[in-house]
Write an enzyme that holds these catalytic residues in place. Structure first.
Site, PDB file in Angstrom:
ATOM      1  N   LYS A 127       9.517  79.523  11.806  1.00  0.00           N
ATOM      2  CA  LYS A 127      10.860  78.538  11.364  1.00  0.00           C
ATOM      3  C   LYS A 127      11.875  78.678  11.831  1.00  0.00           C
ATOM      4  CE  LYS A 127      12.660  79.564   7.152  1.00  0.00           C
ATOM      5  NZ  LYS A 127      14.048  79.880   7.613  1.00  0.00           N
ATOM      6  N   ASP A 146      11.204  75.063   5.723  1.00  0.00           N
ATOM      7  CA  ASP A 146      11.781  75.815   4.550  1.00  0.00           C
ATOM      8  C   ASP A 146      11.690  75.671   3.176  1.00  0.00           C
ATOM      9  OD1 ASP A 146      13.503  73.815   4.366  1.00  0.00           O
ATOM     10  OD2 ASP A 146      15.391  74.573   4.898  1.00  0.00           O
TER      11      ASP A 146
END
Length: 230
Positions: A127, A146
């Site tokens: 991420k 997220d």
């Protein structure tokens, strides 16, 4: 709801992105950074906390340790003192120093520009790497999924994965590659403003006709406008 074909899901995903682009045409990162290194540290610090909170500690953090060379020589306890208002600050402080040390030792003091290299840095997962590649290098190699992106994609039933990490490949399969770039920033804003965790504003949502979970967030009835009695 009848089973949706893959083609129909993809068409719905494309329309979601089109509308998001209309809502947030020029969205920028809420984190304050001035280059690849400060961006890596900002994103690392942002885990399970707000961008506002991160922006409060980074001016002093980067005043004292503005480069990988400076951060690599920092004492972890001193970094902790600067970022102690953030959640998990013990681990984050250690990762800041170790990440800088790895950048020096493995990449000659320059933040690497590939997914494979970035995820070798302490505290940097896929991420974080996706955000750094996108914002610092203009490289779109995936979507940073997220909590906001995961929540929205799940409610839209574009993914059915049990975790954000497992949701990314499903989302990449649904959305055309040329649409990946702005997804994280646009969906974060949408998640903060409209598709919130506890009480999503379905009655004011621009995606309500595309969303199988409208007025049923988390599987429960939610916030449908009531008609006034005459």
């Amino acid at each position: 709801m009848p089973r949706e074909s893959k083609r129909a899901k993809r068409e719905r995903g494309v329309e979601v992105c089109r509308r998001m682009g209309e809502l947030y045409p020029d969205v920028e990162s809420a984190l304050s950074f001035d280059g690849p290194f400060t961006l890596v540290i900002c994103v690392l610090l942002s885990a399970q906390t707000t961008d506002v909170a991160v922006n409060k500690v980074t001016p002093e953090l980067f005043r004292r340790w503005p480069t990988p060379q400076a951060m690599a020589a920092a004492e972890v306890l001193e970094v902790e003192d600067v970022i102690h208002s953030l959640g998990f600050y013990h681990t984050k402080a250690r990762h800041c120093v170790e990440c800088a040390q790895a950048i020096i030792a493995s990449f000659g003091g320059e933040v690497p520009g590939t997914m494979e290299e970035l995820v070798t840095l302490p505290g940097v997962g896929r991420k974080t790497a996706n955000i750094v590649l996108n914002k610092a290098f203009g490289v779109v190699d995936g979507i940073a999924v997220d909590t906001h992106v995961y929540r929205i994609a799940s409610r839209l039933r574009l993914v059915d994965a049990p975790t954000p990490a497992q949701a990314e490949p499903q989302l990449l399969d649904v959305l055309p590659r040329e649409l990946w770039g702005p997804v994280n920033e646009q969906w974060i804003h949408f998640g903060r403003e409209t598709c919130t965790s506890q009480r999503p504003k379905c009655d004011a949502c621009a995606l309500v006709d595309l969303c199988p979970s409208a007025f049923k967030a988390n599987g429960k009835p939610n916030a449908r406008p009531r008609r006034r009695s005459s």
